[in-house]
Design an enzyme around this catalytic site. Structure first.
Site, PDB file in Angstrom:
ATOM      1  N   LYS A 210       0.322   3.866  -2.731  1.00 60.77           N
ATOM      2  CA  LYS A 210      -0.655   4.966  -2.712  1.00 60.77           C
ATOM      3  C   LYS A 210       0.007   6.337  -2.642  1.00 60.77           C
ATOM      4  CE  LYS A 210      -4.472   2.250  -0.744  1.00 60.77           C
ATOM      5  NZ  LYS A 210      -3.814   0.946  -0.534  1.00 60.77           N
TER       6      LYS A 210
ATOM      7  N   SER B 147       0.787  -1.233   0.000  1.00 54.61           N
ATOM      8  CA  SER B 147       0.000   0.000   0.000  1.00 54.61           C
ATOM      9  C   SER B 147       0.820   1.285   0.000  1.00 54.61           C
ATOM     10  CB  SER B 147      -0.955   0.018   1.202  1.00 54.61           C
ATOM     11  OG  SER B 147      -2.118  -0.711   0.912  1.00 54.61           O
TER      12      SER B 147
ATOM     13  N   SER C 175      -6.225   3.958   3.844  1.00 54.65           N
ATOM     14  CA  SER C 175      -5.618   3.019   2.893  1.00 54.65           C
ATOM     15  C   SER C 175      -6.711   2.353   2.057  1.00 54.65           C
ATOM     16  CB  SER C 175      -4.768   1.966   3.611  1.00 54.65           C
ATOM     17  OG  SER C 175      -3.817   1.414   2.737  1.00 54.65           O
TER      18      SER C 175
END
Length: 497
Positions: free
Chosen positions: A136, A133, A329
């Protein structure tokens, strides 16, 4: 967030790393904007805050808008004159930690000074690594550069080709709600759009709803996702029309979210589910909903003529969508924002088009795009590769003041021991010095653990750091997280000189 490890599926092998090199970032980055809220710095939203964050979407003269109050520091500001750590000092502090067995045998690290861009520590820092993640951060910076913080995503309704037909045209807003009880506060709503349609049609009753989600192309799931991603609560089908991030049970998802669980069951056909919800608001039966295309509007189309607009609602501004994506997230929001980069660069709004567009925008920003290889915008794909040094370059760029719109990437970063995915971390004897002064994005997949963000040293110097690992024992999640946290906490607790 990335889904919690589920099983011990082997991670894909890392491809050969690109040739090692160091970017020529300016050694002196003038007028540093310290925009990282709780990592010992003050948040200042640059630009027209009233236009980005306000509820008045009609615009109007600037003089009619109330002045924005000055921002209030949450923690003390970083000291721009604080002594700079030395590379030898940082190495002495981090060398024993980077080799921790809990991190596996592939640990890639970059540490740099935000004010100067000077690299302070590197361990395979230019090697591509599975980022989870942490991806991102790249999605956030590229969409802010491509679209701007004030951009809003429209959802439109137009008259269909046949009498009584209403076409709802998805523009890619993943936060769209059915009504005021939606998952995302302040989101655009289908009931508002339905009211506009009814007013535009006057006494004509809608009889059919056509769903046009053709803005997106390609598969709805990225081929590199683990098999359980579409059904595991953290991913889902990516379509140009959806409501509430495709969550099936919004009230339950809100309760779970408030309790810290961001997973939620997703519907398998988000576009049709949204279309049926819209039909209910218009009094159209569910069996009169189908997929199709909106007719082209004629140059002189009168109200109600095929293709003529019957109503439009707009998403929250991009700056707030980026906050949501990073703080929660949110993988569905991330994939939608990646497609906004594609659309801004005239690429297909698909996984492939979004990846190509993000790579191109990263290059436009002067980042080392050869150290970036993406398959999605959320980090769920194991085929993504990002180098730690690209991440520290990206964070430095977002804070140096040359591109103030990029500073919105900092607003949603979790704070160690306080919020988001770091809320329950930095709580052990070896990590508490990082609580409140580390602010970072985390990433987790089976065997993959990553963190990238900001930390203020004991002397008040603001640093950026990135640690990416993708060969952690599959049952070693907690130990790996603590080992990662020790790195950030050590930087927070030392002058490293």
């Amino acid at each position: 967030m990335s889904p919690p490890p589920a099983g011990a599926a082997p991670a894909a092998a890392v491809p050969p790393a690109p040739a090692r090199r160091r970017r020529l970032l300016p050694l002196v980055l003038a007028a540093v904007l310290l925009l990282a809220l709780a990592a010992g710095v003050v948040v200042v939203r640059p630009g027209p805050v009233a236009q980005w964050l306000g509820d008045d979407r009609a615009g109007g003269p600037a003089s009619a808008q109330p002045a924005d109050p000055p921002p209030v520091p949450v923690l003390a500001g970083a000291d721009a004159n604080a002594p700079l750590p030395t590379p030898d000092g940082v190495s002495a502090a981090l060398d024993p930690l980077v080799g921790a067995a809990a991190l596996g045998d592939r640990v890639n690290v970059s540490v740099a000074d935000v004010a100067t861009g000077q690299p302070l520590f590197g361990a395979h820092e230019d090697d591509g690594t599975v980022p989870a993640s942490v991806t991102k951060l790249v999605t956030a910076v590229t969409v802010l550069a491509a679209r701007g913080p004030g951009h809003r995503i429209p959802t439109r309704a137009v008259a269909g080709a046949s009498p009584g037909e209403v076409v709802i045209v998805g523009g890619g807003d993943p936060t769209l709600a059915v009504d005021k009880k939606g998952f995302y506060p302040g989101a655009a709503r289908l009931d508002d759009l339905a009211a506009q349609v009814k007013a535009a049609l006057g006494g004509t009753a809608p009889t059919k709803v056509t769903v046009d989600a053709s803005l997106y192309s390609g598969p709805v799931h990225e081929p590199g996702w683990d098999d359980d991603i579409p059904t595991g609560g953290y991913g889902g089908a990516i379509t140009a029309l959806m409501t509430d991030g495709a969550r099936k049970d919004v009230p339950q998802a809100k309760r779970d979210h408030d309790a810290g669980d961001h997973g939620a069951e997703r519907v398998s056909q988000p576009d049709l589910v949204a279309g049926r919800a819209f039909a209910r608001l218009l009094g159209v039966p569910a069996d009169a909903v189908s997929r199709g295309r909106a007719p082209a509007a004629g140059a002189d189309a009168t109200a109600g003529a095929p293709g003529s607009e019957l109503g439009t609602v707009e998403s929250l501004p991009m700056v707030r969508l980026v906050d949501i994506m990073i703080s929660d997230s949110d993988n569905i929001v991330a994939e939608a924002l990646a497609r906004q980069v594609a659309l801004a660069r005239n690429q297909p709004a698909s996984f492939t088009g979004a990846a190509a567009a993000m790579d191109a925008v990263a290059g436009e920003l002067g980042l080392p795009a050869d150290e970036l290889s993406l398959a999605d915008g959320s980090g769920l794909s194991r085929t993504n590769r990002i180098s730690p040094s690209l991440l520290t370059d990206l964070i430095t760029l977002a804070g140096n003041g040359s591109r103030p719109e990029l500073a919105a990437v900092f607003g949603g970063l979790p704070v160690a021991g306080w919020s988001g995915t770091l809320g329950e971390r930095y709580a052990t004897d070896g990590t508490r010095s990082g609580a409140g002064v580390v602010r970072a994005k985390t990433g987790t997949l089976t065997k993959v653990h990553a963190i990238a963000g900001l930390v203020t040293t004991a002397d008040g110097r603001l640093l950026t750091f990135a640690v990416l690992t993708d060969a952690v024992p599959p049952d070693g999640m907690e130990a790996a997280r603590v080992a990662l946290d020790r790195i950030g906490a050590t930087l927070a607790g030392c002058g490293c000189r």
